[in-house]
Design a protein around this motif. Structure first.
Motif, PDB file in Angstrom:
ATOM      1  N   CYS A   7     -21.576  29.938  20.233  1.00  0.00           N
ATOM      2  CA  CYS A   7     -21.900  29.344  18.930  1.00  0.00           C
ATOM      3  C   CYS A   7     -23.227  29.837  18.359  1.00  0.00           C
ATOM      4  O   CYS A   7     -23.676  29.347  17.326  1.00  0.00           O
ATOM      5  N   GLY A   8     -23.883  30.765  19.043  1.00  0.00           N
ATOM      6  CA  GLY A   8     -25.082  31.370  18.499  1.00  0.00           C
ATOM      7  C   GLY A   8     -26.399  30.759  18.924  1.00  0.00           C
ATOM      8  O   GLY A   8     -27.467  31.207  18.481  1.00  0.00           O
ATOM      9  N   PHE A  14     -33.577  33.322  20.824  1.00  0.00           N
ATOM     10  CA  PHE A  14     -34.279  34.581  21.079  1.00  0.00           C
ATOM     11  C   PHE A  14     -35.218  34.925  19.926  1.00  0.00           C
ATOM     12  O   PHE A  14     -36.392  35.244  20.133  1.00  0.00           O
ATOM     13  N   VAL A  15     -34.693  34.899  18.695  1.00  0.00           N
ATOM     14  CA  VAL A  15     -35.507  35.347  17.565  1.00  0.00           C
ATOM     15  C   VAL A  15     -36.561  34.308  17.180  1.00  0.00           C
ATOM     16  O   VAL A  15     -37.589  34.669  16.602  1.00  0.00           O
ATOM     17  N   ILE A  16     -36.333  33.054  17.487  1.00  0.00           N
ATOM     18  CA  ILE A  16     -37.364  32.042  17.223  1.00  0.00           C
ATOM     19  C   ILE A  16     -38.516  32.200  18.211  1.00  0.00           C
ATOM     20  O   ILE A  16     -39.695  32.076  17.841  1.00  0.00           O
ATOM     21  N   SER A  17     -38.188  32.495  19.473  1.00  0.00           N
ATOM     22  CA  SER A  17     -39.238  32.641  20.483  1.00  0.00           C
ATOM     23  C   SER A  17     -39.997  33.959  20.332  1.00  0.00           C
ATOM     24  O   SER A  17     -41.167  34.056  20.725  1.00  0.00           O
ATOM     25  N   ARG A  37     -22.201  32.647  12.887  1.00  0.00           N
ATOM     26  CA  ARG A  37     -22.813  33.187  11.670  1.00  0.00           C
ATOM     27  C   ARG A  37     -23.292  32.067  10.754  1.00  0.00           C
ATOM     28  O   ARG A  37     -24.354  32.185  10.114  1.00  0.00           O
ATOM     29  N   SER A  38     -22.536  30.985  10.690  1.00  0.00           N
ATOM     30  CA  SER A  38     -22.953  29.844   9.861  1.00  0.00           C
ATOM     31  C   SER A  38     -24.230  29.216  10.408  1.00  0.00           C
ATOM     32  O   SER A  38     -25.151  28.885   9.647  1.00  0.00           O
ATOM     33  N   LEU A  39     -24.297  29.036  11.732  1.00  0.00           N
ATOM     34  CA  LEU A  39     -25.489  28.436  12.333  1.00  0.00           C
ATOM     35  C   LEU A  39     -26.697  29.362  12.215  1.00  0.00           C
ATOM     36  O   LEU A  39     -27.821  28.895  11.997  1.00  0.00           O
ATOM     37  N   VAL A  40     -26.467  30.659  12.353  1.00  0.00           N
ATOM     38  CA  VAL A  40     -27.551  31.624  12.181  1.00  0.00           C
ATOM     39  C   VAL A  40     -28.102  31.551  10.755  1.00  0.00           C
ATOM     40  O   VAL A  40     -29.323  31.560  10.535  1.00  0.00           O
ATOM     41  N   ALA A  41     -27.206  31.458   9.767  1.00  0.00           N
ATOM     42  CA  ALA A  41     -27.643  31.342   8.375  1.00  0.00           C
ATOM     43  C   ALA A  41     -28.384  30.027   8.143  1.00  0.00           C
ATOM     44  O   ALA A  41     -29.408  29.988   7.450  1.00  0.00           O
ATOM     45  N   PHE A  42     -27.871  28.946   8.713  1.00  0.00           N
ATOM     46  CA  PHE A  42     -28.522  27.643   8.561  1.00  0.00           C
ATOM     47  C   PHE A  42     -29.929  27.662   9.159  1.00  0.00           C
ATOM     48  O   PHE A  42     -30.857  27.030   8.631  1.00  0.00           O
ATOM     49  N   ALA A  43     -30.104  28.404  10.260  1.00  0.00           N
ATOM     50  CA  ALA A  43     -31.421  28.515  10.898  1.00  0.00           C
ATOM     51  C   ALA A  43     -32.355  29.451  10.140  1.00  0.00           C
ATOM     52  O   ALA A  43     -33.549  29.527  10.460  1.00  0.00           O
ATOM     53  N   LEU A  48     -32.264  38.651  11.100  1.00  0.00           N
ATOM     54  CA  LEU A  48     -32.677  39.049  12.435  1.00  0.00           C
ATOM     55  C   LEU A  48     -31.539  39.063  13.448  1.00  0.00           C
ATOM     56  O   LEU A  48     -31.673  39.652  14.511  1.00  0.00           O
ATOM     57  N   VAL A  49     -30.439  38.399  13.151  1.00  0.00           N
ATOM     58  CA  VAL A  49     -29.312  38.286  14.086  1.00  0.00           C
ATOM     59  C   VAL A  49     -28.054  38.853  13.434  1.00  0.00           C
ATOM     60  O   VAL A  49     -27.649  38.413  12.353  1.00  0.00           O
ATOM     61  N   GLU A  50     -27.455  39.827  14.093  1.00  0.00           N
ATOM     62  CA  GLU A  50     -26.177  40.388  13.656  1.00  0.00           C
ATOM     63  C   GLU A  50     -25.106  40.001  14.672  1.00  0.00           C
ATOM     64  O   GLU A  50     -25.215  40.341  15.853  1.00  0.00           O
ATOM     65  N   VAL A  51     -24.091  39.273  14.228  1.00  0.00           N
ATOM     66  CA  VAL A  51     -22.999  38.853  15.102  1.00  0.00           C
ATOM     67  C   VAL A  51     -21.805  39.765  14.844  1.00  0.00           C
ATOM     68  O   VAL A  51     -21.264  39.799  13.734  1.00  0.00           O
TER      69      VAL A  51
END
Length: 234
Positions: A7-8, A14-17, A37-43, A48-51
């Motif tokens: 679910c990402g 990783f990218v937050i840390s 992808r939805s959770l990555v966008a919400f964050a 920075l993250v390619e799924v």
């Protein structure tokens, strides 16, 4: 690089840390890709993250070809860290693709999950005895299964030269353990139509796998409380 997005959560962590890092994550299940992808966008970390959608055996060669075709670059881009969290039976073959393609940079850290339960014996043999890795194995308690042990392996990649001594081939017991691990995965995935795997069965399997790997010289480091002092590497 992450293989096994689910679910990402890990990719986002990783990218937050490490705010300046970029993550490529591979997931075979399209529904999970959409969720991730939805959770990555919400964050707020879509930049920075390619799924990527697909199986690792298909996506990794595509990533290698994409890196080779990158214009205006003298050095081929590669991964400094890899997190393997897909089917353990794929760990070894996926790692060899990364090695052969040059996508794994010297000094890269490779972390693999669930290498005891259900297990990845062939992968462990490769990173422990293959000659190109410094590996430490960490014992952890399986999530939501109190008393059931699992392992994570942490390896640093130092590619050997062509004149280095050939790594010993895995003995037949490694192939047998790999078959047993695949059999347990199939039982767990068949929990809807079949009996599945109980907590007691998992615990017993982990104990048997641990004992068999110990006979091959593959064991986790002692718990922190049991160590006499700071860990050192020869």
């Amino acid at each position: 690089l992450e293989v096994g997005t689910y679910c990402g959560f890990s990719a986002i962590s990783f990218v937050i840390s490490r705010p300046r890092c970029q993550v490529v994550s591979i997931e075979a299940e399209p529904a999970r890709v959409a969720i991730a992808r939805s959770l990555v966008a919400f964050a707020g970390v879509s930049h920075l993250v390619e799924v990527c959608t697909g199986h690792s055996q298909d996506v990794l060669p595509w990533l290698a070809a994409k890196a080779d075709a990158r214009p205006g670059s003298l050095a081929k881009p590669g991964f400094n860290a890899v997190f393997l969290d897909q089917c353990g039976g794929r760990f070894g073959s996926d790692l060899r693709v990364l090695e052969a393609s040059g996508l794994l940079t010297p000094g890269a850290v490779v972390v693999a999950d669930n290498v005891l339960k259900p297990g990845a014996p062939a992968y462990l043999w490769h990173v422990v005895y293959g000659g190109s890795y410094e590996t430490e194995i960490v014992s952890v308690e399986e999530f939501a299964m109190p008393g059931t042990e699992d392992w994570m392996s942490v390896s640093r990649y130092w590619p050997v030269t062509w004149d280095a001594q050939a790594a010993p081939p895995p003995p037949s017991v490694v192939r047998r353990l790999e078959w047993e691990a695949d059999r347990m995965r199939m039982r767990a995935q068949d929990s809807v139509s079949g009996p599945g795997v109980s907590f007691a069965d998992w615990a017993a399997f982990s104990e048997r796998m641990r004992a068999s790997l110990a006979e091959l010289g593959i064991s986790p480091r002692p718990p922190i409380a049991d160590r006499a002092g700071p860990a050192t590497r020869e």
